[in-house]
Motif scaffolding. Structure first.
Motif, PDB file in Angstrom:
ATOM      1  N   ARG A  40       0.855  -1.188   0.000  1.00 37.15           N
ATOM      2  CA  ARG A  40       0.000   0.000   0.000  1.00 37.15           C
ATOM      3  C   ARG A  40       0.889   1.235   0.000  1.00 37.15           C
ATOM      4  O   ARG A  40       1.642   1.470   0.943  1.00 37.15           O
ATOM      5  N   SER A  42       0.921   5.103   0.258  1.00 36.68           N
ATOM      6  CA  SER A  42       0.036   6.177   0.698  1.00 36.68           C
ATOM      7  C   SER A  42       0.851   7.282   1.353  1.00 36.68           C
ATOM      8  O   SER A  42       2.035   7.103   1.650  1.00 36.68           O
ATOM      9  N   GLY A  96       3.517  -1.284   4.005  1.00 35.05           N
ATOM     10  CA  GLY A  96       3.100   0.102   3.847  1.00 35.05           C
ATOM     11  C   GLY A  96       4.283   0.935   3.418  1.00 35.05           C
ATOM     12  O   GLY A  96       5.355   0.857   4.020  1.00 35.05           O
ATOM     13  N   LYS A  98       5.477   4.880   2.299  1.00 33.23           N
ATOM     14  CA  LYS A  98       5.098   6.284   2.260  1.00 33.23           C
ATOM     15  C   LYS A  98       5.484   6.861   0.897  1.00 33.23           C
ATOM     16  O   LYS A  98       6.562   6.583   0.380  1.00 33.23           O
ATOM     17  N   ARG A 101       1.214  12.185  -2.666  1.00 31.41           N
ATOM     18  CA  ARG A 101      -0.217  12.003  -2.924  1.00 31.41           C
ATOM     19  C   ARG A 101      -0.482  11.486  -4.339  1.00 31.41           C
ATOM     20  O   ARG A 101      -1.299  10.604  -4.554  1.00 31.41           O
ATOM     21  N   GLN A 104      -0.100   7.524  -4.882  1.00 26.43           N
ATOM     22  CA  GLN A 104      -0.840   6.573  -4.057  1.00 26.43           C
ATOM     23  C   GLN A 104      -1.440   5.462  -4.912  1.00 26.43           C
ATOM     24  O   GLN A 104      -1.994   5.711  -5.978  1.00 26.43           O
ATOM     25  N   ARG A 105      -1.303   4.223  -4.425  1.00 28.58           N
ATOM     26  CA  ARG A 105      -1.843   3.059  -5.128  1.00 28.58           C
ATOM     27  C   ARG A 105      -1.692   1.838  -4.244  1.00 28.58           C
ATOM     28  O   ARG A 105      -1.047   1.880  -3.203  1.00 28.58           O
ATOM     29  N   THR A 106      -2.286   0.752  -4.675  1.00 27.72           N
ATOM     30  CA  THR A 106      -2.116  -0.534  -4.003  1.00 27.72           C
ATOM     31  C   THR A 106      -1.653  -1.541  -5.047  1.00 27.72           C
ATOM     32  O   THR A 106      -2.259  -1.639  -6.120  1.00 27.72           O
TER      33      THR A 106
END
Length: 115
Positions: A40, A42, A96, A98, A101, A104-106
């Motif tokens: 993830r 984010s 996870g 960092k 913005r 951001q993706r999965t």
């Protein structure tokens, strides 16, 4: 997890359709044992328990539907990529990372474990 069960069901259905579209349909056979790595990306990295808990519905969408003794279908939105999300059949790795913005993706990687 705190959503109404109908909203969660609809979200699972949509996720299953998206996954099937990305991989070109349902696979003929699920992996008996697999390593599922969910990364993830984010702007903030959540606590480990929240990070792992956030992939529950995604894992349910990847499992194989099965018929229970009472005639109901378990994991009816599953598309059959992996046999089950139990530790016997699935090694789950959730990371996870960092990022900015706009990044951001999965990402989900499923690897078959042989032997």
């Amino acid at each position: 997890m705190r959503k109404h069960y109908r909203v969660r069901s609809e979200n699972k259905r949509k996720t299953s359709v998206q996954i099937a579209a990305l991989i070109g349909g349902r696979p003929p056979e699920p992996f008996e044992k697999a390593r599922v790595t969910v990364t993830r990306f984010s702007i903030g990295v959540p606590d480990h328990d929240n990070l792992v808990g956030s992939v529950k519905d995604l894992c349910d969408c990847m499992t194989t539907p099965s018929l229970m003794a009472n005639g109901k279908v378990r994991n009816k939105f599953g598309i059959g990529l992996i046999r089950d999300d139990s530790p016997v059949h699935c090694e789950l790795v959730v990371l996870g990372v960092k990022c900015r913005r706009a990044e951001q993706r999965t990402e989900v990687v499923i690897e078959e474990i042989v032997g």
